[in-house]
Design a protein around this motif. Sequence first.
Motif, short mmCIF file in Angstrom:
data_model
loop_
_atom_site.label_atom_id
_atom_site.label_comp_id
_atom_site.label_asym_id
_atom_site.label_seq_id
_atom_site.Cartn_x
_atom_site.Cartn_y
_atom_site.Cartn_z
N MET A 127 -17.78 16.53 7.68
CA MET A 127 -16.93 16.67 8.85
C MET A 127 -16.54 15.28 9.35
O MET A 127 -17.39 14.39 9.44
N LEU A 128 -15.27 15.08 9.61
CA LEU A 128 -14.74 13.81 10.11
C LEU A 128 -14.87 12.68 9.07
O LEU A 128 -14.99 11.51 9.41
N SER A 129 -14.80 13.05 7.79
CA SER A 129 -14.98 12.05 6.73
C SER A 129 -13.85 11.05 6.68
O SER A 129 -14.06 9.90 6.26
N GLY A 130 -12.65 11.43 7.10
CA GLY A 130 -11.55 10.49 7.10
C GLY A 130 -11.82 9.32 8.04
O GLY A 130 -11.52 8.17 7.71
N GLN A 131 -12.40 9.60 9.20
CA GLN A 131 -12.72 8.53 10.13
C GLN A 131 -13.84 7.65 9.60
O GLN A 131 -13.84 6.44 9.77
N TRP A 132 -14.82 8.26 8.94
CA TRP A 132 -15.91 7.49 8.34
C TRP A 132 -15.36 6.55 7.26
O TRP A 132 -15.78 5.39 7.16
N ALA A 133 -14.42 7.05 6.47
CA ALA A 133 -13.78 6.20 5.46
C ALA A 133 -13.07 5.02 6.11
O ALA A 133 -13.16 3.87 5.63
N GLN A 134 -12.40 5.26 7.23
CA GLN A 134 -11.74 4.17 7.96
C GLN A 134 -12.75 3.14 8.45
O GLN A 134 -12.52 1.92 8.36
N GLU A 155 -1.90 13.88 9.23
CA GLU A 155 -3.12 13.90 10.03
C GLU A 155 -4.31 14.42 9.23
O GLU A 155 -5.47 14.18 9.61
N GLU A 156 -4.04 15.12 8.14
CA GLU A 156 -5.13 15.67 7.32
C GLU A 156 -5.52 14.73 6.17
O GLU A 156 -6.44 15.04 5.41
N TYR A 157 -4.84 13.62 6.04
CA TYR A 157 -5.17 12.60 5.03
C TYR A 157 -6.54 12.02 5.34
O TYR A 157 -6.81 11.60 6.47
N GLU A 158 -7.44 12.00 4.34
CA GLU A 158 -8.82 11.55 4.57
C GLU A 158 -9.20 10.32 3.76
O GLU A 158 -10.36 9.91 3.78
N ASP A 159 -8.26 9.74 3.02
CA ASP A 159 -8.50 8.43 2.41
C ASP A 159 -8.37 7.35 3.48
O ASP A 159 -7.98 7.63 4.62
N VAL A 166 0.84 -1.19 0.00
CA VAL A 166 0.00 0.00 0.00
C VAL A 166 0.87 1.24 0.00
O VAL A 166 1.93 1.29 0.65
N PHE A 167 0.42 2.23 -0.75
CA PHE A 167 1.11 3.52 -0.84
C PHE A 167 0.07 4.61 -0.65
O PHE A 167 -1.01 4.56 -1.24
N TRP A 168 0.40 5.58 0.19
CA TRP A 168 -0.55 6.65 0.43
C TRP A 168 0.18 7.96 0.71
O TRP A 168 1.27 7.97 1.26
N LEU A 169 -0.48 9.04 0.31
CA LEU A 169 0.08 10.38 0.51
C LEU A 169 -1.07 11.37 0.72
O LEU A 169 -2.09 11.29 0.04
N PRO A 170 -0.89 12.32 1.63
CA PRO A 170 -1.88 13.40 1.74
C PRO A 170 -1.68 14.40 0.61
O PRO A 170 -0.68 14.35 -0.12
N LYS A 171 -2.62 15.29 0.47
CA LYS A 171 -2.46 16.38 -0.50
C LYS A 171 -1.14 17.10 -0.25
O LYS A 171 -0.71 17.25 0.90
N THR A 172 -0.51 17.56 -1.30
CA THR A 172 0.70 18.38 -1.15
C THR A 172 0.36 19.62 -0.34
O THR A 172 -0.62 20.33 -0.63
#
Length: 257
Positions: A49-56, A18-22, A7-13
């Motif tokens: 709001m809190l969409s990253g946690q919902w994705a998790q 901590e702001e990564y929401e995938d 797996v490879f992941w990166l937040p927006k440039t």
Amino acid sequence: MQVHARVFWLPKTGNTAEEYEDAFYPNRDGDYGGTQLRFAVADGASEGMLSGQWAQILVRAYCRAINTSQMPDLLARALPSWRDWKQHYLDLRERQGRPVMWFEEPGLEKGAFSTLLGLTLRDGDDPGWNATALGDSCMFQVRAGALVTAMPIDDAEAFGSRPFLIASNPARNNGLLERVHYATGDWQPGDRFYLMTDALAHWFVRECEAGATPWTAILAAEDPDAFDAWTATLKREHQIRNDDITLLCLEVAEDVP
């Protein structure tokens, strides 16, 4: 059945980790074995709001299910987890002396939103795969240097700024079930599956339409340092937009004599 996962992941440039929401699951590289293996990626939407946690929560609900990939059953697992996590979040804010402010309340009421792409690989008496998708996170299957499957999107023009999303507020899921894509297929030893969120998926489909083989570029970048440099180049050349990036690479092991 043995599957090697990376797996490879990166937040927006410009954003922090901590702001990564995938989201993705399983959450480690390695070899996985069994008669049923599940993998998933999701893209939390910034309008919630809190969409990253919902994705998790969604990727875990998919991967920890046993006998179903149907959206109603996945929501039945995910929504109680969301309610528990949300209450924990509110309690934590209170204990930290920073309770939810009035201007945050509408966002909490509206809820969180996310896409979902889940893939199940089966062996034994019923070998094959099935996938569940809503939104623009995608799965691509490559066999012997050729694209076998692209779902749920195989047209670059179909990517847009407002994909269908799963909401943590059930009242906002009207019509959701009619928008879910289900697909099935077979697999062979040596097949590779790529699960990715929309920024990279859009690039992948566009490259296929141009007659290129984007999986060869991914294979060359399957190292953390190489992946970071490669995606930075894609952004600099405006081949992908600045967004969170998630790529889950799966390879079905060759049969051992």
